[in-house]
Write a protein that holds these residues in place. Sequence first.
Motif, PDB file in Angstrom:
ATOM      1  N   LYS A   1       0.919  -1.106  -0.080  1.00 45.84           N
ATOM      2  CA  LYS A   1       0.174   0.006  -0.011  1.00 45.84           C
ATOM      3  C   LYS A   1       0.785   1.304  -0.159  1.00 45.84           C
ATOM      4  O   LYS A   1       0.481   2.413   0.249  1.00 45.84           O
ATOM      5  CB  LYS A   1      -1.052  -0.087   1.112  1.00 45.84           C
ATOM      6  CG  LYS A   1      -2.198  -0.976   1.184  1.00 45.84           C
ATOM      7  CD  LYS A   1      -3.094  -1.054   2.001  1.00 45.84           C
ATOM      8  CE  LYS A   1      -3.959  -2.132   1.764  1.00 45.84           C
ATOM      9  NZ  LYS A   1      -5.139  -2.248   2.760  1.00 45.84           N
TER      10      LYS A   1
ATOM     11  N   GLU B   1       2.629   4.325  -1.770  1.00 47.21           N
ATOM     12  CA  GLU B   1       2.800   5.108  -2.980  1.00 47.21           C
ATOM     13  C   GLU B   1       4.041   5.056  -3.813  1.00 47.21           C
ATOM     14  O   GLU B   1       4.868   5.957  -3.800  1.00 47.21           O
ATOM     15  CB  GLU B   1       2.375   6.343  -2.637  1.00 47.21           C
ATOM     16  CG  GLU B   1       0.823   6.485  -2.264  1.00 47.21           C
ATOM     17  CD  GLU B   1       0.019   7.560  -1.709  1.00 47.21           C
ATOM     18  OE1 GLU B   1      -1.011   7.934  -1.944  1.00 47.21           O
ATOM     19  OE2 GLU B   1       0.974   8.712  -1.688  1.00 47.21           O
TER      20      GLU B   1
ATOM     21  N   HIS C   1      -9.368   6.625  -5.868  1.00 49.04           N
ATOM     22  CA  HIS C   1      -7.817   6.775  -5.899  1.00 49.04           C
ATOM     23  C   HIS C   1      -7.314   6.443  -7.211  1.00 49.04           C
ATOM     24  O   HIS C   1      -8.247   6.160  -8.320  1.00 49.04           O
ATOM     25  CB  HIS C   1      -7.300   5.308  -5.117  1.00 49.04           C
ATOM     26  CG  HIS C   1      -7.228   5.599  -3.677  1.00 49.04           C
ATOM     27  ND1 HIS C   1      -6.435   6.706  -2.992  1.00 49.04           N
ATOM     28  CD2 HIS C   1      -8.219   4.883  -2.642  1.00 49.04           C
ATOM     29  CE1 HIS C   1      -6.652   6.470  -1.742  1.00 49.04           C
ATOM     30  NE2 HIS C   1      -7.719   5.796  -1.529  1.00 49.04           N
TER      31      HIS C   1
ATOM     32  N   GLN D   1      -2.792   0.064  -8.520  1.00 46.02           N
ATOM     33  CA  GLN D   1      -3.288   1.113  -7.737  1.00 46.02           C
ATOM     34  C   GLN D   1      -2.224   2.116  -7.172  1.00 46.02           C
ATOM     35  O   GLN D   1      -1.216   1.421  -7.138  1.00 46.02           O
ATOM     36  CB  GLN D   1      -4.106   0.735  -6.053  1.00 46.02           C
ATOM     37  CG  GLN D   1      -4.578   1.832  -5.556  1.00 46.02           C
ATOM     38  CD  GLN D   1      -5.385   1.395  -4.238  1.00 46.02           C
ATOM     39  OE1 GLN D   1      -5.989   0.247  -4.515  1.00 46.02           O
ATOM     40  NE2 GLN D   1      -5.476   2.296  -3.533  1.00 46.02           N
ATOM     41  N   ILE D   2      -2.218   3.463  -7.625  1.00 43.94           N
ATOM     42  CA  ILE D   2      -1.114   4.351  -7.424  1.00 43.94           C
ATOM     43  C   ILE D   2      -1.160   5.209  -6.202  1.00 43.94           C
ATOM     44  O   ILE D   2      -0.209   5.156  -5.493  1.00 43.94           O
ATOM     45  CB  ILE D   2      -1.165   5.325  -8.611  1.00 43.94           C
ATOM     46  CG1 ILE D   2      -1.010   4.811 -10.058  1.00 43.94           C
ATOM     47  CG2 ILE D   2      -0.041   6.293  -8.600  1.00 43.94           C
ATOM     48  CD1 ILE D   2       0.071   3.467 -10.302  1.00 43.94           C
ATOM     49  N   THR D   3      -2.431   5.723  -5.763  1.00 44.42           N
ATOM     50  CA  THR D   3      -2.406   6.293  -4.433  1.00 44.42           C
ATOM     51  C   THR D   3      -3.060   5.732  -3.472  1.00 44.42           C
ATOM     52  O   THR D   3      -4.251   4.690  -3.662  1.00 44.42           O
ATOM     53  CB  THR D   3      -3.066   7.742  -4.800  1.00 44.42           C
ATOM     54  OG1 THR D   3      -4.519   7.562  -5.288  1.00 44.42           O
ATOM     55  CG2 THR D   3      -2.477   8.489  -5.712  1.00 44.42           C
TER      56      THR D   3
ATOM     57  N   GLU E   1      -3.405   7.330  -0.060  1.00 46.97           N
ATOM     58  CA  GLU E   1      -3.610   8.424   0.897  1.00 46.97           C
ATOM     59  C   GLU E   1      -4.776   9.093   0.871  1.00 46.97           C
ATOM     60  O   GLU E   1      -5.218   9.341  -0.164  1.00 46.97           O
ATOM     61  CB  GLU E   1      -2.400   9.371   1.289  1.00 46.97           C
ATOM     62  CG  GLU E   1      -1.313   8.753   1.595  1.00 46.97           C
ATOM     63  CD  GLU E   1      -1.137   8.160   2.987  1.00 46.97           C
ATOM     64  OE1 GLU E   1      -1.898   8.714   3.790  1.00 46.97           O
ATOM     65  OE2 GLU E   1      -0.744   7.036   3.311  1.00 46.97           O
TER      66      GLU E   1
ATOM     67  N   ASN F   1      -8.799  11.404  -4.807  1.00 45.99           N
ATOM     68  CA  ASN F   1      -7.564  11.437  -5.334  1.00 45.99           C
ATOM     69  C   ASN F   1      -8.117  11.421  -6.838  1.00 45.99           C
ATOM     70  O   ASN F   1      -8.638  10.419  -7.684  1.00 45.99           O
ATOM     71  CB  ASN F   1      -6.555  10.650  -5.358  1.00 45.99           C
ATOM     72  CG  ASN F   1      -5.920  10.685  -3.793  1.00 45.99           C
ATOM     73  OD1 ASN F   1      -4.910  11.214  -3.570  1.00 45.99           O
ATOM     74  ND2 ASN F   1      -6.293   9.755  -3.083  1.00 45.99           N
TER      75      ASN F   1
END
Length: 367
Positions: free
Chosen positions: A41, A43, A311, A324-326, A328, A332
């Motif tokens: 998880k 980034e 995200h 998946q990139i983000t 937080e 996003n």
Amino acid sequence: MPNQPMNTIRAWLVMGVAVLSGLLLAAGPPVRADDPSSSDKAEKHLRNVRQLTTGGKNAEAYFSFDGSRLIFQSTKDPAGQTLGDCYQMYVMDLDGENVHRVSTGYGAATCGYFFPGGRRVLYASTHMAGLQCPPKPKRGPKYQWTLDDYEIYSVRLDGRELHRLTFSPGYDAEATVSPNGKKIVFTSVRNGDIDLYSMNIDGTGLKRLTDDVGYDGGAFYSPDSKRIVYRAQHPGTPEERAAYQELLSRNLMESSNLQLFVMNADGSGKRQVTKNGASNFAPFFHPDGHRIIFTSSGRPAAEIKGRPSFHLYLVNDDGTGPEQITFEGHFNSFPMFSPNGKRLVWISDRNAKTQGEYNVFLADWVP
């Protein structure tokens, strides 16, 4: 978005205006934002994340052709004064400094983009239809947004020499410029449906690119300017079509099943990238021209309970290999790679002090 205007963030839904739900790709389900079985998880593609704005709603930040500046929309002026519910357009340096408005300050403005050379920008605005912020639809059980009377304009960076590029009643917005600087793609209702059109950089040479019943919009060109990626929602059943047409007759749009498509720049060769009953939006080509970064809730609408988290994801243009990139924050969206591919800009509610606050973030991209 409306993405938005069609691309305006309203509350936590955006198409880009505003969108709902998730991502299930043809090659299999993606990693979910809230899936505890996700093995990584971090980034890992983002380094040196910087927040460029603070407070209010800030959306759709896009690079200039030389990668030195950003155009974005905000409900907060440089002095910190909140403008209300409607956006105006601003330009700033990559350190968040030298912020100044380029739109008129009247009506609602959205969907800004630089022209080649960095001396002019384009954006959509309702100021010719009325100087006040257009009224918002009443909130109901499903999210709806209005197709306000936007037209597309170009203007110098000092806000002077405003030129109108579209002359059609109703919604004309979501415009972006091809990397070769020759074409503009945009969304319009000029033929009774919500479709994509292209035109020359000066507004001539209008060409309709889509004609399927339903919404087609949020388009961006590939790095070589030969293809376009966009989001679409096409009602399938007679009941869905009737519901769509009824909303459209009242200049309303209700989004729950947006899919990503790619096509050639002339409108030929349309091909669906995502195939699900959820929503995917804010697509932008990776610098390699074969992958697409976009926003999703990561799961189908029927599975969402409570407030979803949106995200960024990266996927091949055939729908395979989602990543998946983000991780937080809860929202996003609106990602864009810098022209040299070394940076990524996007909008997020991470670090937000109040609900409904969205800011511009910039990071170095790690391949």
